[in-house]
Design a protein around this motif. Structure first.
Motif, short mmCIF file in Angstrom:
data_model
loop_
_atom_site.label_atom_id
_atom_site.label_comp_id
_atom_site.label_asym_id
_atom_site.label_seq_id
_atom_site.Cartn_x
_atom_site.Cartn_y
_atom_site.Cartn_z
N GLN A 333 0.86 -1.22 0.02
CA GLN A 333 0.01 -0.11 -0.02
C GLN A 333 0.92 1.20 0.18
N TYR A 334 1.94 1.28 0.81
CA TYR A 334 2.80 2.45 1.06
C TYR A 334 3.61 2.60 -0.34
N GLU A 335 3.87 1.47 -0.96
CA GLU A 335 4.89 1.62 -2.24
C GLU A 335 3.84 2.33 -3.46
N ALA A 336 2.52 1.85 -3.20
CA ALA A 336 1.61 2.27 -4.36
C ALA A 336 1.09 3.72 -4.14
N LEU A 337 1.68 4.33 -3.08
CA LEU A 337 1.03 5.87 -2.88
C LEU A 337 1.71 6.74 -3.70
N PRO A 338 0.70 7.59 -4.53
CA PRO A 338 1.38 8.38 -5.58
C PRO A 338 2.41 9.45 -5.23
N ILE A 339 2.08 9.77 -3.86
CA ILE A 339 3.21 10.67 -3.21
C ILE A 339 3.45 10.07 -1.83
N LYS A 340 4.62 10.44 -1.16
CA LYS A 340 4.76 9.86 0.09
C LYS A 340 4.63 10.83 1.21
N GLN A 341 4.97 12.26 0.70
CA GLN A 341 4.76 13.41 1.55
C GLN A 341 4.40 14.63 0.79
N LEU A 342 4.00 15.78 1.54
CA LEU A 342 3.54 17.16 0.81
C LEU A 342 4.38 17.67 -0.23
N ARG A 343 5.73 17.24 0.36
CA ARG A 343 6.75 17.91 -0.79
C ARG A 343 6.69 17.09 -2.20
N ASP A 344 6.28 15.97 -2.15
CA ASP A 344 6.22 15.38 -3.48
C ASP A 344 4.96 15.72 -4.49
N LEU A 345 4.11 16.78 -3.84
CA LEU A 345 3.10 17.18 -4.47
C LEU A 345 3.68 17.96 -5.74
N ALA A 346 2.81 17.86 -6.89
CA ALA A 346 3.54 18.41 -8.32
C ALA A 346 3.27 19.90 -8.21
N ILE A 347 2.73 20.71 -7.20
CA ILE A 347 2.83 21.99 -7.10
C ILE A 347 3.01 22.32 -5.57
N ASN A 348 3.45 23.54 -5.36
CA ASN A 348 3.56 23.89 -3.91
C ASN A 348 2.75 25.51 -3.73
N GLY A 349 2.95 25.89 -2.59
CA GLY A 349 2.43 27.13 -2.32
C GLY A 349 2.58 28.07 -3.15
#
Ligand code: ATP
Ligand code: MG
Length: 401
Positions: A333-349
């Motif tokens: 389940q963890y491996e399949a997560l599209p992102i592992k942390q907020l930093r991995d999100l394609a955009i930031n603030g």
């Protein structure tokens, strides 16, 4: 002699050549005799600290007041402690000052239990003044000398005894047990920090359940932080499966759970124990996960919030609650997560601020949080255009309300 002791022989022999006595002492001798793995090798000597420092070129003063000098040799380090007595006890606590002596016998007399009071010579001979070898064979914890006096001198010894029950599976000799029973209230004089060290080791021992039963039976628990009103909960805790906790955070989590301490009261409880913030945060996380996991398997979002390590730690704990852990499933389940942390999100603030004509504010965090959630749950692709469009849409919807 086992390898760890062999390695330390040159240090012993150097002390002897200078005209002093030196012996292996303490837990490592006990553990070797039991056939257990040993961690630190302690050496006791008739030489005073200044004399030890004169013998070895590289030493560190780690506890001069208590007679302990760390000797550095060949990438190894050895605690060398001068024979001492602790005759001037006040307030049922370990004395701050000790008296150095030249006599091994005096040094062994001040030790807590017979199985901790061996001295081992470099030729393999065991000095056993209190028949500790018999106690070792019979799995008995017996105070050296008069147990009443010894617990009056330093009440922590009662907690140490319970800790050894947990680690070794031994039982108390009758007089020693009675003395703990009678003197449990002396623990009040002992600092939380010292009790914590022993209780934490007790929780991690193989024979934890028996030790917790003794803790309750002797009423020592009354003088452990935050446990006073939890005798029955502790006995329930002692009835759990006899599995060993692999980490402190897991042990404390199950303890807290069995005590029925709610999520919000974990911090105050662990603060009483003066636990580290690190431990407190981990126990809070594990307890949160455990409560969910008791009802149903963890979702991707929950695993994402916990992180892999804590998710696995929670999963391991379900065995205590008659569920079957599935660590592979958690890993997958963890491996399949599209992102592992907020930093991995394609955009930031910053990306949001640049594409949306609004001043920074509370909305920013809220929108990012919603995008994060939807990416983790795979409702959204982790793609900057997709996310920016979604952000516009969410703000629009918010305005329309
Ligand atoms: P561990 O394997 O956990 O290190 P240990 O028996 O070596 O267990 P330590 O705290 O390292 O325990 O202490 C080393 C030795 O010092 C003990 O074996 C015991 O002989 C003596 N000792 C330690 N604390 C006390 C105490 N409070 N009162 C009397 N003797 C003590
Ligand atoms: Mg030790």
């Amino acid at each position: 002699l086992p390898e760890e002791f062999q390695l330390a022989l040159p240090v012993m022999n150097q002390i002897e050549r200078a005209g002093f006595e030196a012996y292996f002492v303490g837990g490592s001798v006990r553990d070797v005799l039991l056939g257990h793995k040993i961690h630190d090798v302690d050496i006791a000597t008739s030489a005073f600290p200044a004399e030890i420092k004169a013998i070895f070129p590289r030493t560190i003063d780690i506890g001069i007041a208590h007679g302990t000098v760390l000797v550095l040799q060949h990438d190894e380090q050895y605690e060398v402690t001068t024979f001492r007595t602790e005759s001037t006890y006040q307030d049922f606590r370990r004395p701050d000052q000790v008296e150095f002596v030249r006599s091994l016998t005096e040094d062994l007399k001040r030790r807590d239990f017979t199985i901790n009071a061996f001295a081992l010579k470099d030729d393999g001979e065991i000095v056993d003044l209190f028949d500790g070898l018999i106690d070792l064979q019979e799995h008995v914890l017996r105070a050296v000398g008069n147990p009443h006096e010894r617990f009056h001198e330093d009440a922590l010894r009662m907690m140490r005894g319970l800790r050894f029950v947990s680690q070794l599976g031994f039982s108390f000799e009758n007089e020693t047990f009675d003395a703990i029973n009678e003197n449990h209230a002396l623990l009040e004089k002992i600092s939380v920090e010292r009790i914590y060290v022993e209780f934490d080791k007790l929780l991690l021992g193989k024979f934890r359940n028996q030790a917790v039963r003794f803790l309750v039976e002797t009423e020592c628990y009354l003088y452990c932080p935050g446990l006073r009103h939890y005798g029955e909960a502790l006995l329930r805790f002692a009835d759990l499966k006899p599995l060993i906790f692999t980490t402190s955070k897991q042990a404390w989590t199950v303890l807290v759970e069995q005590m029925g301490i709610g999520q919000n009261l974990i911090r105050p409880f662990l603060k009483k124990w003066k636990a580290s913030n690190e431990l407190i945060q981990k126990v809070q996380a594990l307890h949160w996960g455990l409560k969910i996991r008791q009802e149903k398997p963890l979702t991707n979002w929950e695993i994402y919030q916990l992180g892999l390590k804590n998710s696995l730690a929670v999963e391991e704990l379900v065995t205590f609650y008659n569920l079957t852990p599935d660590l592979e499933k958690i890993k997958n389940q963890y491996e399949a997560l599209p992102i592992k942390q907020l930093r991995d999100l394609a955009i930031n603030g910053n990306d949001l601020l640049q594409s949306i004509d609004l001043k920074p504010g509370k909305w920013l965090k809220e929108i990012l949080g919603q995008l994060e959630y939807q990416v983790v749950t795979k409702d959204l692709k982790n793609d900057s255009k997709v996310l920016l469009d979604k952000a516009q849409e969410l703000l629009q919807a918010g305005d329309d309300k």
